[in-house]
Motif scaffolding. Structure first.
Motif, PDB file in Angstrom:
ATOM      1  N   ASN A  52     -17.871 -47.075 -31.626  1.00 38.15           N
ATOM      2  CA  ASN A  52     -18.129 -45.681 -31.496  1.00 38.15           C
ATOM      3  C   ASN A  52     -19.060 -45.500 -30.368  1.00 38.15           C
ATOM      4  O   ASN A  52     -19.801 -45.702 -30.729  1.00 38.15           O
ATOM      5  CB  ASN A  52     -17.450 -45.162 -32.831  1.00 38.15           C
ATOM      6  N   PRO A  53     -18.940 -44.530 -29.563  1.00 40.46           N
ATOM      7  CA  PRO A  53     -20.288 -44.106 -28.912  1.00 40.46           C
ATOM      8  C   PRO A  53     -20.976 -43.574 -29.663  1.00 40.46           C
ATOM      9  O   PRO A  53     -22.294 -43.198 -29.441  1.00 40.46           O
ATOM     10  CB  PRO A  53     -19.755 -43.624 -27.248  1.00 40.46           C
ATOM     11  N   ARG A  54     -21.166 -42.612 -29.881  1.00 40.06           N
ATOM     12  CA  ARG A  54     -21.535 -41.246 -30.852  1.00 40.06           C
ATOM     13  C   ARG A  54     -22.628 -42.396 -31.983  1.00 40.06           C
ATOM     14  O   ARG A  54     -23.743 -42.124 -32.033  1.00 40.06           O
ATOM     15  CB  ARG A  54     -20.284 -40.050 -31.679  1.00 40.06           C
ATOM     16  N   ALA A  55     -21.431 -42.909 -32.788  1.00 44.94           N
ATOM     17  CA  ALA A  55     -22.082 -44.154 -33.874  1.00 44.94           C
ATOM     18  C   ALA A  55     -23.086 -44.620 -33.490  1.00 44.94           C
ATOM     19  O   ALA A  55     -24.414 -45.290 -33.880  1.00 44.94           O
ATOM     20  CB  ALA A  55     -21.245 -44.420 -34.455  1.00 44.94           C
ATOM     21  N   ILE A  56     -22.779 -45.908 -32.116  1.00 48.55           N
ATOM     22  CA  ILE A  56     -24.099 -46.836 -31.281  1.00 48.55           C
ATOM     23  C   ILE A  56     -24.608 -45.952 -30.925  1.00 48.55           C
ATOM     24  O   ILE A  56     -26.041 -46.182 -31.435  1.00 48.55           O
ATOM     25  CB  ILE A  56     -22.631 -47.850 -30.639  1.00 48.55           C
ATOM     26  N   LEU A  57     -24.902 -45.265 -29.826  1.00 51.44           N
ATOM     27  CA  LEU A  57     -25.281 -44.663 -28.770  1.00 51.44           C
ATOM     28  C   LEU A  57     -26.056 -43.416 -29.208  1.00 51.44           C
ATOM     29  O   LEU A  57     -27.570 -43.921 -28.810  1.00 51.44           O
ATOM     30  CB  LEU A  57     -24.816 -44.773 -27.934  1.00 51.44           C
ATOM     31  N   SER A  58     -25.816 -43.563 -30.207  1.00 49.80           N
ATOM     32  CA  SER A  58     -26.230 -41.251 -30.385  1.00 49.80           C
ATOM     33  C   SER A  58     -27.192 -41.230 -31.727  1.00 49.80           C
ATOM     34  O   SER A  58     -28.333 -41.467 -31.970  1.00 49.80           O
ATOM     35  CB  SER A  58     -25.797 -40.218 -30.214  1.00 49.80           C
ATOM     36  N   ASP A  59     -25.971 -41.730 -32.789  1.00 51.90           N
ATOM     37  CA  ASP A  59     -26.456 -41.812 -33.907  1.00 51.90           C
ATOM     38  C   ASP A  59     -27.561 -43.153 -34.059  1.00 51.90           C
ATOM     39  O   ASP A  59     -27.843 -42.895 -35.457  1.00 51.90           O
ATOM     40  CB  ASP A  59     -25.313 -42.074 -35.279  1.00 51.90           C
ATOM     41  N   LEU A  60     -27.241 -43.782 -33.966  1.00 51.20           N
ATOM     42  CA  LEU A  60     -27.602 -45.453 -33.748  1.00 51.20           C
ATOM     43  C   LEU A  60     -27.233 -45.884 -35.271  1.00 51.20           C
ATOM     44  O   LEU A  60     -27.992 -45.824 -36.552  1.00 51.20           O
ATOM     45  CB  LEU A  60     -29.800 -45.306 -34.224  1.00 51.20           C
ATOM     46  N   ARG A  61     -25.831 -45.988 -35.287  1.00 50.37           N
ATOM     47  CA  ARG A  61     -25.772 -47.117 -36.780  1.00 50.37           C
ATOM     48  C   ARG A  61     -26.378 -48.235 -37.526  1.00 50.37           C
ATOM     49  O   ARG A  61     -26.104 -48.316 -38.781  1.00 50.37           O
ATOM     50  CB  ARG A  61     -24.089 -47.583 -35.977  1.00 50.37           C
ATOM     51  N   TYR A  62     -27.219 -49.191 -36.310  1.00 47.97           N
ATOM     52  CA  TYR A  62     -27.980 -49.944 -37.079  1.00 47.97           C
ATOM     53  C   TYR A  62     -29.595 -49.881 -37.116  1.00 47.97           C
ATOM     54  O   TYR A  62     -29.866 -50.510 -37.300  1.00 47.97           O
ATOM     55  CB  TYR A  62     -27.555 -51.008 -36.433  1.00 47.97           C
ATOM     56  N   ARG A  63     -29.442 -48.569 -36.949  1.00 53.20           N
ATOM     57  CA  ARG A  63     -30.985 -48.198 -37.228  1.00 53.20           C
ATOM     58  C   ARG A  63     -31.733 -48.413 -37.804  1.00 53.20           C
ATOM     59  O   ARG A  63     -31.568 -48.515 -39.475  1.00 53.20           O
ATOM     60  CB  ARG A  63     -31.589 -46.566 -37.362  1.00 53.20           C
ATOM     61  N   GLY A  64     -33.392 -48.787 -38.018  1.00 56.53           N
ATOM     62  CA  GLY A  64     -33.914 -49.050 -38.697  1.00 56.53           C
ATOM     63  C   GLY A  64     -35.153 -48.537 -40.039  1.00 56.53           C
ATOM     64  O   GLY A  64     -34.700 -46.942 -40.348  1.00 56.53           O
ATOM     65  N   GLY A 345     -20.088 -37.681 -23.838  1.00 58.76           N
ATOM     66  CA  GLY A 345     -21.234 -37.726 -24.904  1.00 58.76           C
ATOM     67  C   GLY A 345     -22.225 -38.068 -24.874  1.00 58.76           C
ATOM     68  O   GLY A 345     -23.777 -36.627 -24.772  1.00 58.76           O
ATOM     69  N   VAL A 346     -22.430 -38.976 -24.407  1.00 54.98           N
ATOM     70  CA  VAL A 346     -23.976 -39.748 -24.749  1.00 54.98           C
ATOM     71  C   VAL A 346     -24.277 -39.740 -23.188  1.00 54.98           C
ATOM     72  O   VAL A 346     -25.760 -39.370 -23.246  1.00 54.98           O
ATOM     73  CB  VAL A 346     -23.169 -41.442 -24.332  1.00 54.98           C
ATOM     74  N   VAL A 347     -23.877 -39.083 -22.053  1.00 51.33           N
ATOM     75  CA  VAL A 347     -24.464 -38.461 -20.933  1.00 51.33           C
ATOM     76  C   VAL A 347     -24.851 -37.274 -20.520  1.00 51.33           C
ATOM     77  O   VAL A 347     -26.237 -37.250 -20.521  1.00 51.33           O
ATOM     78  CB  VAL A 347     -24.086 -39.154 -19.888  1.00 51.33           C
ATOM     79  N   ARG A 348     -24.706 -36.600 -21.778  1.00 52.12           N
ATOM     80  CA  ARG A 348     -24.407 -34.868 -21.667  1.00 52.12           C
ATOM     81  C   ARG A 348     -25.842 -35.495 -22.810  1.00 52.12           C
ATOM     82  O   ARG A 348     -26.992 -34.348 -22.567  1.00 52.12           O
ATOM     83  CB  ARG A 348     -23.521 -34.577 -22.189  1.00 52.12           C
ATOM     84  N   ARG A 349     -26.214 -35.694 -24.086  1.00 47.14           N
ATOM     85  CA  ARG A 349     -27.307 -35.295 -24.522  1.00 47.14           C
ATOM     86  C   ARG A 349     -28.126 -36.488 -23.715  1.00 47.14           C
ATOM     87  O   ARG A 349     -29.608 -36.121 -23.859  1.00 47.14           O
ATOM     88  CB  ARG A 349     -26.589 -36.779 -26.179  1.00 47.14           C
ATOM     89  N   ALA A 350     -28.237 -37.726 -23.265  1.00 46.29           N
ATOM     90  CA  ALA A 350     -28.964 -38.354 -22.141  1.00 46.29           C
ATOM     91  C   ALA A 350     -29.726 -37.514 -21.227  1.00 46.29           C
ATOM     92  O   ALA A 350     -30.974 -37.319 -20.510  1.00 46.29           O
ATOM     93  CB  ALA A 350     -29.135 -39.189 -21.874  1.00 46.29           C
ATOM     94  N   ALA A 351     -28.915 -36.601 -20.599  1.00 47.05           N
ATOM     95  CA  ALA A 351     -29.321 -35.504 -19.254  1.00 47.05           C
ATOM     96  C   ALA A 351     -30.546 -34.520 -19.697  1.00 47.05           C
ATOM     97  O   ALA A 351     -30.750 -33.949 -18.856  1.00 47.05           O
ATOM     98  CB  ALA A 351     -28.081 -35.604 -18.545  1.00 47.05           C
ATOM     99  N   GLY A 352     -30.167 -34.344 -21.485  1.00 50.29           N
ATOM    100  CA  GLY A 352     -30.741 -32.772 -21.798  1.00 50.29           C
ATOM    101  C   GLY A 352     -30.100 -31.754 -21.350  1.00 50.29           C
ATOM    102  O   GLY A 352     -28.970 -31.549 -21.235  1.00 50.29           O
TER     103      GLY A 352
END
Length: 506
Positions: A52-64, A345-352
């Motif tokens: 899931n791109p949002r879960a992994i790249l935006s929400d950081l599912r494995y965030r410490g 969605g990930v690209v848009r968030r990265a672009a600002g």
């Protein structure tokens, strides 16, 4: 409270489970040692959420729980940088690129390419690398073929390959540690969520898979264990002080051999908390000379959908210009690789907010990207150290300071110009450069070398002044080279672990 029910009786304690820790643990276990690997993260979940791109790249599912405190790219103040934590380390999220350093890259190392070559071959075997021997125009000498052949070009990769050839370049298949053909494990389904994602079906040959297959054969993995410091007595490391996230208890693991492989950011922090390095004229150079490559993604906008089938296409690599400034800089320029386009969605968030408003899905579907990986200079001012504030576990928070030198940017610009030419030759109407601010290629903070003033480790990977503490991750690099460091970390870990084995049996 503290406990020690299963913390003694080991032959070796390995701190960290990325490629450096996993390959060292594998070699020690193979030699008959009882090894425990300590990892603060949990096992990869291997479910649909891992795609899931949002879960992994935006929400950081494995965030410490403990973000780094980072000052970089001209920042005036430190900013929190969350990090993924999982068994297997950063290899769980890499795209499998498995390139060797070139003989000329070893000018600053305490040994040459030929000493590491057998371990490169062994690492390729353990990681099941697919490649085409002889296809790389600047390929270093090899003792044999790749374990598996490269796969046919996907359509987006073929587009880039042909464009490069029209410009006179010699593109070749990226060697990849992904199971495309092997029969013993799940085969890759060639999806478009690989680079930056855990593999939901365990087809990527990451360090977690190596550890899972070695469990029960003398190797034990303890996940959820945060190592705070090493206990030092005289010239010996005698214990690893830890916090067990599941029980909330403190634990100390004991063994005659300790291997530190918590990464180029984590390993120096543990040594600093252990009283090694820091101030003083005789202190080890711990945490200095952080390198991470000077990287950028060049995006090309095409008049058509570049990957309508959403297939895997991280396949094309260019090394034609690798040594173009070697005589001037003493460093490599680097490589250009094909890379996937993230979810819209990930690209848009990265672009600002402003630029992102224009990046609707139909536009993102017309992008194709090239990754530029440029070597960066080992600058002592780029460092990992401990701040005064504490983290979620009561330990001094890790601080990171990093800036690029002008020559680093010059090498990156050289690659960017070539990448733009390739994309335009492939049909791109326009291009845009996205700088990369992650530390996924971090190396160099505990460098190996012959001189104590410049290297915290001796050529065998041992911490100077200690008899039984070794480091096997990317922090050992004296220079970053111009390729993904993963395969060199794996090969270097095998070399150092082989030395430990020979030392124990001699």
């Amino acid at each position: 409270m503290s406990r020690s029910d299963d913390t003694a009786g080991w032959d070796a304690v390995v701190v960290g489970s990325g490629l450096g820790g996993a390959l060292a643990a594998h070699r020690l276990t193979e030699a008959g040692a009882r090894v425990v690997v300590l990892e603060r993260g949990r096992w990869p979940r291997r479910d649909e959420g891992d795609w899931n791109p949002r879960a992994i790249l935006s929400d950081l599912r494995y965030r410490g729980k403990t973000p780094l405190s980072v000052r970089q790219l001209g920042d005036r103040r430190y900013r929190p940088l969350p990090m993924n934590e999982t068994v297997g380390g950063m290899s769980v999220f890499y795209g499998g690129a498995s390139l060797r350093l070139r003989p000329s890259d070893f000018d600053r190392w305490p040994f040459d390419y030929h000493e590491l070559e057998p371990f490169y071959a062994e690492a390729e075997r353990l990681l099941g690398v697919h490649g085409a021997a002889g296809a790389d125009p600047l390929e270093p000498p090899r003792s044999g073929p790749y374990p598996f052949p490269s796969i046919p070009w996907a359509a987006p990769a073929e587009r880039i390959r042909r464009a490069g050839e029209r410009l006179g370049f010699r593109p070749f298949p990226i060697p990849l540690a992904i199971n495309f053909l092997g029969a013993e494990r799940p085969q890759c389904v060639r999806c478009n969520t690989c680079d930056g994602f855990p593999c939901a079906i365990d087809a990527k040959n990451d360090a977690a898979g190596i550890l899972r297959r070695a469990e029960g054969k003398g190797l034990t993995v303890r996940s959820g264990i945060v190592v705070s410091r090493l206990q030092i007595r005289g010239a010996q490391a005698v214990g690893a002080e830890c916090f067990d996230q599941e029980s909330g208890e403190t634990v100390s693991f004991e063994a005659p051999i300790f291997v530190l492989a918590a990464g180029a950011l984590g390993s120096p922090a543990i040594l600093l908390r252990s009283g090694l390095g820091g101030g003083g004229t005789d202190a080890l150079p711990v945490g200095r000379c952080l390198m991470r490559h000077c990287n950028a993604v060049v995006a090309g906008l095409f008049p058509f959908r570049t990957n309508p089938e959403a297939v895997f296409h991280k396949q094309v690599c260019f090394t034609d210009f690798y040594d173009e400034v070697r005589e001037r800089d003493g460093l490599a320029v680097g490589v250009i690789q094909d890379i996937y386009t993230p979810d819209a969605g990930v690209v848009r968030r990265a672009a600002g907010k402003v630029a992102g408003a224009f990046l609707a899905k139909p536009l993102v579907d017309r992008l194709q990207n090239l990754l530029c990986v440029a070597e960066d200079e080992p600058d002592p001012a780029n460092r990992v150290f401990l701040g005064e504030e504490t983290d979620a576990f009561g330990m001094e928070r890790v601080r990171v300071e990093h800036r690029y030198r002008r020559a680093d940017h010059d090498r990156l610009r050289l690659l960017v110009r070539r990448a733009r030419k390739i994309l335009r030759a492939a049909g791109a109407l326009a291009t845009h450069v996205w700088p990369i601010s992650s530390f996924s290629h971090a190396v160099g903070t505990l460098r190996m070398g012959n001189e104590a003033d410049h290297a915290a480790l001796d050529p065998a990977g041992r911490v100077r002044g200690l008899d039984n503490l070794f480091v096997t991750d990317g922090s050992t690099f004296p220079a970053s080279g111009g390729v993904n460091p993963s395969l060199t970390i794996a090969a270097g870990a095998l070399r150092i672990a082989d030395g430990i084995v020979n030392r124990r049996t001699s």
